[in-house]
Design an enzyme around this catalytic site. Structure first.
Site, short mmCIF file in Angstrom:
data_model
loop_
_atom_site.label_atom_id
_atom_site.label_comp_id
_atom_site.label_asym_id
_atom_site.label_seq_id
_atom_site.Cartn_x
_atom_site.Cartn_y
_atom_site.Cartn_z
N ILE A 134 5.88 -7.99 -3.71
CA ILE A 134 4.53 -7.80 -4.25
C ILE A 134 4.57 -7.79 -5.78
O ILE A 134 3.79 -8.48 -6.44
CB ILE A 134 3.90 -6.51 -3.68
CG1 ILE A 134 3.78 -6.63 -2.15
CG2 ILE A 134 2.53 -6.26 -4.31
CD1 ILE A 134 3.40 -5.35 -1.43
N ASP B 16 13.36 -2.18 -12.23
CA ASP B 16 13.82 -2.24 -10.84
C ASP B 16 15.34 -2.23 -10.88
O ASP B 16 15.97 -3.22 -11.24
CB ASP B 16 13.30 -3.52 -10.16
CG ASP B 16 13.57 -3.53 -8.66
OD1 ASP B 16 14.62 -3.01 -8.25
OD2 ASP B 16 12.73 -4.05 -7.91
N ARG C 81 2.41 3.43 -2.64
CA ARG C 81 2.37 4.57 -1.74
C ARG C 81 1.88 5.82 -2.45
O ARG C 81 2.20 6.05 -3.62
CB ARG C 81 3.77 4.88 -1.19
CG ARG C 81 4.11 4.10 0.06
CD ARG C 81 3.16 4.45 1.22
NE ARG C 81 3.33 3.59 2.38
CZ ARG C 81 2.71 2.42 2.57
NH1 ARG C 81 1.87 1.95 1.67
NH2 ARG C 81 2.91 1.71 3.66
N GLU D 151 -3.55 10.94 3.49
CA GLU D 151 -4.65 10.02 3.83
C GLU D 151 -5.23 10.39 5.18
O GLU D 151 -4.47 10.73 6.08
CB GLU D 151 -4.13 8.58 3.84
CG GLU D 151 -3.70 8.13 2.44
CD GLU D 151 -3.13 6.71 2.40
OE1 GLU D 151 -3.16 5.99 3.42
OE2 GLU D 151 -2.63 6.32 1.34
N HIS E 95 -6.95 2.69 0.95
CA HIS E 95 -5.75 1.98 1.45
C HIS E 95 -6.12 0.59 1.99
O HIS E 95 -5.92 0.29 3.16
CB HIS E 95 -5.05 2.82 2.55
CG HIS E 95 -3.59 2.45 2.70
ND1 HIS E 95 -2.61 3.38 3.00
CD2 HIS E 95 -2.95 1.26 2.62
CE1 HIS E 95 -1.44 2.76 3.10
NE2 HIS E 95 -1.62 1.48 2.86
N LEU E 96 -6.66 -0.22 1.06
CA LEU E 96 -7.16 -1.54 1.46
C LEU E 96 -6.21 -2.69 1.10
O LEU E 96 -6.53 -3.84 1.34
CB LEU E 96 -8.50 -1.81 0.77
CG LEU E 96 -9.71 -0.99 1.22
CD1 LEU E 96 -10.96 -1.41 0.45
CD2 LEU E 96 -9.94 -1.16 2.72
N GLY E 97 -5.06 -2.33 0.50
CA GLY E 97 -4.15 -3.38 0.00
C GLY E 97 -3.89 -4.50 0.99
O GLY E 97 -3.87 -5.67 0.63
#
Ligand code: NAI
Ligand code: HPV
Length: 526
Positions: free
Chosen positions: A150, A169, A230, A259, A278-280
Site C-alpha cells: 500500500i 521501513d 490500523r 472499532e 474503516h472504509l479503506g
C-alpha cells in the site's frame, strides 16, 4: 459436506466459490459467546475485520481447518493460538492494496482542502469560502511509514502529484526505496520534516502507539497525519491533544483503537480531523478481489490442497510452493520413513539439503520433514502449520545442513534421526522431477520408489538369505512386489528394501529377526 461460517459481510463471488464444496452459513454481527457456541460445527471460518477470533473461539472449535481473512490485516485473529491447533490462517495480501492506497490519498487531499466540512456546510445552505482555505500537496514532503504494497502505491501516486517522498521501513533496502522514488530515512527525521505522514504498517507490539505525545512533539505545526493502517498505532488521546493545542495541523483516520469508534474526543475537532468508518478496503473492486482470493483458498484447503497465502506456514509463499511442491512430498515421505525406522522418541533430526536443494529456501522442506516424522504420533493432527511447534514441544532438535557439492542427483534430501533407540538415516531424490526414489538407507545405496507397505532388513550379505526371507514371507501369504539389496562391500553388511502388497501380519517381524544373518528388521507403512 464441509461447513463454512462467514461471519462478516463478504462479496457474493466468495460465497459462490465456497458453495461449490461446502454448506455456507452467513451469520454476521455474532457476539463472542454466540460464535463460541456454534464454531464447533464448522470446518472453515471466513471473516473481515469485524470478527475477533480469540483464543477462546479457537479453543472452542473442534473441526476448524482454516480461518480465511478477506483482507490483509490478521491482527483480529489470535494466529499463535490457531497455529498451535494446526488451523491454517490465510489472507488476501494484494486484493485491496489499491483500495486502501486510494483511500489514504483521498484522505490526504480531503484533509488539505477541508472537503468533508465544506461539503457539509454547503449542504446546510451556507456559502463560506473563508473558513475552508486549504493547503497544496504539490512540493510538500510526504513521510510514508511502511513501504510495503500500500505504501508503495501511495508513493507512486504522490510522486506524480509533485510531492517529495521520505520513507521509513526497516525491512526494505535503500535501492528498493529509491526505485519507488523515496528517500529512506530514520523515523525521527521523517517526523521532523514531513508535512504529511501516512501510516502503512501492520499493528505489532513494535508499532503500537508509534505516534504518541513524544513523537507528536517532534512534528511541525503544519503536519497532517493519515492513518488507514490500523488503530492503536496512534495514541488517540495524544493525537486529539496535539491537534487541539495546534502542535500539528490535523489528521485523517480510517481505523481506531477500538472499532466501532465509541465516544471520543476525536469527534470534536472540527475540520482539522476526518474520520471514516474503516472504509479503506470498501470498494466494489477490492471486495470482489478479496472474497474470491480467500474463498478459493478455503475451497482448496477443504479439498486437501495447500493454500497460497497462509500467514502461519513459514516461508511458503505461492511461488515457493510451486517450486518446492514435489520436494515437499519427498521431505514428508522421508520424514515419515526415518521416524518409523528410528522408532522410540526422536531427539534430533538432521536435515541435509544436497545438490540444487542446497540453494533453495529450505524452511518449508524442514517443516515437511517434521510433519512426516510426527505423523506416526499425531496422524492427521499434524500439518504444515503446527509441525514446527509440535516438534519443539517434543524437544526435537533440528539441525539443518547444506551440501551443494553432492551431485549424485540434481537435488536430494538426507534425513538422519537420532532417538532413544539409535540413529537411522534415509536419502531420497526425485526422478524425472516427479517420482520419489529412496537412494540410501542407513548409509547403504539403494534405488527404490517408496510404497505403502515396506520391509527393511539389516543383514549379512551371504548366499541363501534372500531365499529364506522370501519363503518365510510366502508362508505368511505376504506377496513381495519388489526387492532390492544395497551393500557397500561384497559379503559385508547389507540392507534389503522390500515393497509388499499388504501390511506385515503380527508376529512375523520377530520371526524375520530370528533368520540367521538378519541383524534387524523394520516394517514401515507410508
Ligand atoms: N484501512 C483498511 O481498510 C485497510 C488497512 N490495511 C492495513 O494496511 C497495512 C499495510 O498493508 P500492506 O501494505 O498490504 O502490507 P505490507 O506487508 O505490504 O506492508 C507493510 C510494510 O510495513 C513494514 N513494517 C513492518 N513493521 C514496521 C515497522 N515497525 N516500522 C516501519 N515499517 C514496518 C514492512 O516492512 C512492510 O514493508 C496493514 O496494517 C493492513 O492491515 C490494509 C488494507 C485495508
Ligand atoms: O484488509 C485489511 O487489513 C483491512 O483493514 C480491511 O478491513 P475490512 O475487510 O474492510 O474489514
Amino acid at each position: 459436506m464441509s461447513k463454512v461460517l462467514v461471519s462478516d459481510p463478504i462479496d457474493q463471488a466468495g460465497i459462490d466459490i465456497l458453495s461449490q464444496v461446502a454448506t455456507v452459513d452467513v451469520k454476521t454481527n455474532l457476539k463472542p459467546a454466540e460464535l463460541i457456541e456454534i464454531i464447533g460445527e464448522y470446518d472453515a471460518l471466513m471473516i473481515r475485520s469485524g470478527t475477533r477470533v480469540t483464543q477462546e473461539i479457537i479453543e472452542a472449535s473442534t473441526q476448524l481447518k482454516i480461518i480465511g481473512r478477506a483482507g490483509v490485516g490478521v491482527d483480529n485473529v489470535d494466529v499463535p493460538a490457531a497455529t498451535r491447533k494446526g488451523i491454517v490462517v490465510v489472507n488476501s495480501p494484494e486484493g485491496n492494496t489499491i483500495a486502501a492506497a486510494e483511500h489514504a490519498l483521498a484522505m490526504m487531499l480531503s484533509l488539505s482542502r477541508h472537503i468533508p466540512d465544506a461539503n457539509a456546510s454547503v449542504k446546510r445552505g451556507e456559502w463560506d469560502r473563508k473558513t475552508f482555505v486549504g493547503a497544496e500537496v504539490y512540493k510538500k514532503t510526504l513521510g510514508i511509514v511502511g513501504l510495503g504494497k500500500i505504501g508503495s502505491h501511495v508513493a507512486h501516486v504522490a510522486k506524480a502529484m509533485g510531492m517529495k517522498l521520505l520513507a521509513y521501513d526497516p525491512f526494505i533496502s535503500t535501492e528498493r526505496a529509491e526505485q519507488i522514488g523515496c528517500q529512506l530515512v530514520e523515523l525521527d527525521l521523517l517526523f521532523q520534516q514531513a508535512d504529511y505522514i501516512t501510516l502503512h504498517i501492520p499493528k505489532t507490539p513494535e508499532t503500537a502507539n508509534l505516534i504518541n505525545a513524544k513523537t507528536l512533539a517532534k512534528m511541525k505545526p503544519t503536519t497532517r497525519i493519515i492513518n488507514c493502517a490500523r488503530g492503536g498505532i496512534i495514541d488517540e488521546a495524544a493525537l486529539a491533544a496535539a491537534i487541539k493545542e495546534g502542535k500539528i495541523a490535523g489528521a485523517a483516520l480510517d481505523v481506531f483503537d477500538s472499532e466501532p469508534l465509541a465516544e471520543s474526543e476525536l469527534r470534536s475537532l472540527g475540520k482539522d480531523i476526518i474520520l471514516t468508518p474503516h472504509l479503506g478496503a470498501s470498494t466494489a473492486e477490492a471486495q470482489v478481489n478479496v472474497a474470491i482470493d480467500v474463498a478459493e483458498q478455503i475451497r482448496d484447503v477443504l479439498l486437501g490442497l495447500p493454500a497460497r497465502s497462509a500467514v502461519n506456514i513459514p516461508g511458503l509463499g505461492p511461488d515457493i510452493l510451486e517450486e518446492l511442491k514435489p520436494y515437499m512430498q519427498l521431505a514428508e515421505t522421508l520424514g515419515n520413513l526415518v521416524g518409523q525406522l528410528a522408532g522410540g522418541r526422536v531427539e534430533t533430526l538432521n536435515v541435509k539439503l544436497q545438490g540444487d536443494l542446497a540453494t533453495n529456501k529450505s524452511q518449508p522442506l524442514v517443516v515437511a520433514a517434521l510433519k512426516g516424522l510426527l505423523y506416526q504420533a499425531l496422524r492427521e493432527r499434524v500439518n504444515y502449520v503446527n509441525a514446527s511447534i509440535e516438534a519443539k514441544e517434543r524437544g526435537i532438535r533440528v539441525i539443518e545442513t547444506r551440501d551443494a557439492s553432492a551431485r549424485d542427483y540434481a537435488g536430494s534430501l538426507h534425513l538422519e534421526a537420532t532417538g532413544t533407540l539409535g540413529t537411522h538415516s534415509v536419502t531420497g531424490a526425485l526422478l524425472g522431477d516427479k517420482e520419489i526414489h529412496l537412494t540410501d538407507v542407513d548409509g547403504f545405496p539403494i534405488n527404490v520408489p517408496p510404497s505403502k507397505y515396506m520391509l527393511f532388513t539389516l543383514h549379512r550379505d551371504m548366499p541363501g538369505i534372500i531365499g529364506k526371507l522370501g519363503s518365510l514371507l510366502g508362508s505368511f501369504n505376504v506377496n513381495i512386489a519388489s526387492m532390492q539389496v544395497g551393500r557397500k562391500i561384497v559379503r559385508g553388511d547389507a540392507v534389503m528394501a522390500l515393497s509388499i502388497d499388504d501390511p506385515l501380519p503380527d508376529g512375523i517381524l520377530d520371526e524375520i529377526k530370528q533368520v540367521s544373518g538378519i541383524r534387524d528388521a523394520y516394517t514401515v507403512t507410508l
